[in-house]
Scaffold this motif. Structure first.
Motif, PDB file in Angstrom:
ATOM      1  N   GLU A  59      -4.092   0.069  -3.515  1.00 15.04           N
ATOM      2  CA  GLU A  59      -5.188   1.120  -4.041  1.00 15.04           C
ATOM      3  C   GLU A  59      -5.780   1.008  -5.556  1.00 15.04           C
ATOM      4  OE1 GLU A  59      -3.083   2.467  -0.322  1.00 15.04           O
ATOM      5  OE2 GLU A  59      -2.203   1.441  -2.191  1.00 15.04           O
ATOM      6  N   PRO A  75      -7.284  -0.904   1.837  1.00 14.04           N
ATOM      7  CA  PRO A  75      -5.626  -1.038   1.283  1.00 14.04           C
ATOM      8  C   PRO A  75      -4.677  -1.924   1.805  1.00 14.04           C
ATOM      9  CG  PRO A  75      -6.501   1.252   0.822  1.00 14.04           C
ATOM     10  CD  PRO A  75      -7.740   0.353   1.569  1.00 14.04           C
ATOM     11  N   GLU A 127      -9.094   0.201  -7.297  1.00  7.25           N
ATOM     12  CA  GLU A 127      -9.781   1.183  -7.988  1.00  7.25           C
ATOM     13  C   GLU A 127     -10.004   0.616  -9.314  1.00  7.25           C
ATOM     14  OE1 GLU A 127      -8.739   5.587  -9.798  1.00  7.25           O
ATOM     15  OE2 GLU A 127      -7.428   4.921  -8.429  1.00  7.25           O
ATOM     16  N   SER A 150      -0.494   4.456   0.951  1.00  8.04           N
ATOM     17  CA  SER A 150      -1.280   5.223   1.643  1.00  8.04           C
ATOM     18  C   SER A 150      -0.966   5.049   2.888  1.00  8.04           C
ATOM     19  CB  SER A 150      -2.573   5.252   1.251  1.00  8.04           C
ATOM     20  OG  SER A 150      -3.336   3.934   1.767  1.00  8.04           O
ATOM     21  N   SER A 168       0.791  -1.219  -0.089  1.00  6.33           N
ATOM     22  CA  SER A 168       0.073   0.091  -0.280  1.00  6.33           C
ATOM     23  C   SER A 168       0.760   1.368   0.190  1.00  6.33           C
ATOM     24  CB  SER A 168      -0.678   0.149   1.367  1.00  6.33           C
ATOM     25  OG  SER A 168      -1.540   1.179   1.437  1.00  6.33           O
TER      26      SER A 168
END
Length: 757
Positions: free
Chosen positions: A288, A627, A292, A4, A2
């Protein structure tokens, strides 16, 4: 991987030994590690035995059989009220222990770049890496399997300083609106043990046998420690610019908490099953990006499913120790957990937290279910006697520190749900059949099994199941969930006899035979499998549970050999999926409860409906994984491990089905999975899948079992294929091949037969 940060604990990376759990969250300015122990349930709620409903049961039954459900509900409410059950009693909650806050040369003005966090799914190690003003920083978290320990390691590219603060979890917002906060129920005490060691004790209970204390001790490899103003302690350690600075953490629950337990090896358990859908997507693609792009790109979706399969299994393995995973596994970061973070046994445990253990190669971990239940046998007997006036043992719908069925309300009459025990028997029977391991059933387990069967025998002997409760639904237009002959209850009563015989055979004792139960599976006026066998109770389709599909989740009920019942179940599945598709978002949308998707998907796979199973799988992967590859109860909301167990279980059901005499290969493989391979899946023949690979040209399968498991295979095994194949042993294309049950290993490489023109 990830890229984030995790601003809240429920978006953090998960590490667990089975016994203790750690969540790494936050970001470069401050990382936080939330810790807890699998036995740290706060003794804060009442253990009141259920009311003496048995005395009112003749009137309740008479009203329901006369289709006067409101009158039955009034009798129940009067009985409960007179016993001072006007308020719902909650289970004791899984609580957080210590919280560690880590900073490295915190200035607040550094430029942060290339933040990455990764969990090695084979070892369980979490690594977080980033750059501040071009300087590389690293944090590692390791929680060894079976241990009550964790280790944090910190490194910086230049000399500096790390600070680690040991304190109590903040009383942050509740997981769900209205959840009770238990922060005020605990007391804390910090102690500096030496120049580089300190301890935090978190206690609850006023004394006696219910008092509980979780002590977290932290030892730094270098530096010093001091008490700070807020009552926490802070370690200050130097960083030399190259080597790791380590903090050793020990969580101890009382004096009788051994340092380690034999709970298997993380790498071996995680490697027991692997899935390859030929996505070809690199492991370095951020989660992510997968989340998405999954719904718009089939290749990305396959990559997400591969990752979710591995991560879901890792989550459940990490959360399964002496006890099974709770609603929140073995992780906690709030004093206000959703639904007490308990063991919810009307589906969350079975369709969620434990769903993947048996089918994806780790049936030995199913012993955690027995370890959780057996100590509370006397409570189960109390339930049977006080609620129904029956012999034997009645398991509750929810529990943590006791087994009394005292959690109920008018809208959720869980005290009358009779199916939990039979469902547990099926879980144990599948573990035995899949592994051939007779040691999973000993004398103490048999006492529980016997108690469940005696209770269910009394249920059958008393005629229609009334009151009957279909979790957690209410018949259409009705004001009470109380009904007659919920389809799930009938299905469990029929299945419990079959499961009980398997368990008796495993132990080598005479089975306790249940009276015959007629199918009572009804098709409603719309051609769907009905949720209640009595037509006086109309359907309520717009609901998250689909408990009436129980006959298709495991060893398929023989009644569903009938074409009309299969068609009715298929129609129900497709209409429930269509209802969810109207708004798959979280409530007020229809994307509520991950294990409800598993219920639909498992049934679809059993019926060979690949598109429906795939739709449920896509929703689980894309809407219920974060995530960090942790999972949520609703679509994108409420930390919960149900999808972690449900998704791998659904994949397994799409790739293989079985009974004691049959193995079905690829029963519900979607068109988008043109090729792939899987290993480690189990079957109810005690033959495991060493390899199952398929492509446009054919199929290869290797099945193997141990000599000790041969008792499971009492006759020839029919291997069923999804389409005709060319086999060297047959002159014409075939769809079934008979395997010699006396052989413990089978390897077949088969070519698809040409399609007829």
């Amino acid at each position: 991987m990830s890229d984030s940060c995790a601003p809240t604990w429920d978006l953090g990376m998960l590490a667990g030994s089975g016994r203790v759990g750690a969540v790494l969250w936050g970001g470069p300015q401050e990382h936080v590690i939330s810790l807890t122990h699998e036995h740290f349930f706060l003794p804060v709620n009442a253990r009141t035995p259920p009311p003496l409903f048995a005395e009112a049961m003749p009137r309740v039954r008479a009203a329901l059989l006369a289709h006067e459900a409101d009158d039955a509900a009034a009798i129940v409410a009067e009985t409960a009220g007179s016993a001072d059950f006007s308020q719902m009693i909650w289970t004791d909650p899984l609580a957080p222990g210590a919280e560690l806050r880590l900073t490295i040369d915190a200035s607040g003005s550094a430029q942060v770049a290339a933040y990455r966090r990764r969990r090695d799914l084979t070892t369980g190690e979490i690594t977080t890496v980033w750059r501040e003003d071009g300087i590389r920083r690293e944090v590692r978290l390791v929680v060894p399997r079976g241990a009550r320990r964790a280790r944090i390691a910190v490194r910086s590219g230049v000399p500096g300083e790390a600070r680690l603060r040991l304190g109590v979890t903040d009383d942050r917002n509740a997981d769900i609106p209205g959840a009770a906060s238990y922060a005020g129920a605990v007391h804390r005490r910090v102690e500096v043990v030496s120049s580089n060691e300190a301890a935090l004790a978190v206690s609850a209970g006023a004394g006696g046998d219910r008092a509980i204390t979780l002590t977290t001790t932290v030892r730094a490899s270098t530096g010093e420690v001091q008490v700070v103003d807020d009552g926490s302690v802070e370690f200050t350690a130097g960083l030399d610019g190259s080597t790791w600075t380590e903090f050793e953490i020990d969580l101890r629950l009382g004096d009788a908490d051994p340092e380690t337990l034999a709970l298997g090896n993380t790498a071996a358990l995680q490697s027991a099953s692997r899935l390859d859908l030929s996505s070809g997507v690199s492991e370095d693609v951020p989660t992510e990006v997968l989340l998405e792009g999954a719904e718009s790109d089939p290749r990305t979706m396959r990559a997400l499913i591969e990752l979710a399969y591995a991560a879901g299994r890792a989550n459940i393995i990490s959360a399964t120790g002496e006890l099974p995973a709770t609603l929140q596994g073995v992780w906690q970061g709030t004093w206000s957990p959703a639904w007490s973070a308990d063991y919810t046994l009307n589906g969350n445990v079975q369709n969620g937290g434990m769903a993947s253990l048996v089918p994806t190669g780790t049936p030995e971990l199913a012993a955690s279910l027995s370890r959780m239940l057996v100590p509370h046998f006397d409570d189960f007997r109390t339930n049977a006697a006080r609620i129904f006036g029956f012999e034997g043992a009645m398991l509750p719908s929810r529990m943590s520190t006791h087994g009394l069925a005292n959690h109920f309300s008018d809208g959720f009459p869980h005290q009358f749900w009779i199916s939990c025990g039979g469902w547990v028997l099926r879980m144990l029977a599948d573990a035995v059949l899949s592994s051939g391991d007779r040691t999973l059933i000993g004398d103490r387990e048999w006492e529980l099994i016997e108690g469940v069967l005696l209770f269910l025998r009394d249920v059958i002997d008393h005629g229609p199941v009334a009151p009957s409760y279909s979790p957690e639904n209410t018949p259409g237009g009705a004001s009470t969930p109380l009904a007659v002959n919920a389809t799930m209850d009938i299905a469990v009563l029929r299945d419990a006899d079959r499961a009980g015989r398997v368990l008796a055979e495993a132990l080598g004792v005479e089975p306790i035979r249940l009276p015959a139960v007629e199918p009572h599976f009804r098709i409603d006026n719309e051609g769907r499998l009905a949720e209640w066998g009595d037509p006086a109770f109309p359907p309520h389709l717009a609901h998250r549970h689909t408990s009436e599909l129980y006959p298709l989740w495991y060893d398929i009920d023989p009644a569903f050999e009938a074409t009309d019942l299969r068609a009715a179940a298929l129609r129900l599945i497709r209409e429930k999926i269509a209802w969810r598709a109207e708004d798959p978002g979280p409530p007020p949308g229809n994307g509520e409860m991950a294990f409800g998707l598993a219920q639909l998907g498992l049934a679809a796979a059993a019926l060979g409906d690949a598109p429906s199973a795939e739709r449920c799988l896509h929703w689980l992967a894309a809407l219920h994984f974060t995530p960090a590859m942790s999972t949520t109860h609703d679509s994108g909301a409420i930390f919960n491990v149900d999808a972690s167990g449900a998704l791998p279980a659904l994949v397994a059901a799409m790739l293989i089905g079985s009974s004691r005499r049959t193995i079905t290969l690829l029963p519900a493989v979607p068109d988008s999975w043109t090729e792939g391979a899987v290993s480690g899946l189990t079957t109810r023949t005690a033959l495991s899948v060493e390899l199952l690979a398929w492509s446009a040209t054919g199929i290869t399968v290797t099945l193997a079992g141990s000599p000790e498991s041969a008792w499971v295979r009492s006759g020839p095994i029919e291997l069923r294929l999804p389409r005709p194949v060319i086999s060297p042993a047959h002159s014409e294309p075939v769809r079934t091949i008979v395997l010699d049950h006396r052989e413990s290993r089978h390897h077949l490489t088969l070519t698809w037969a040409p399609s007829a023109s």
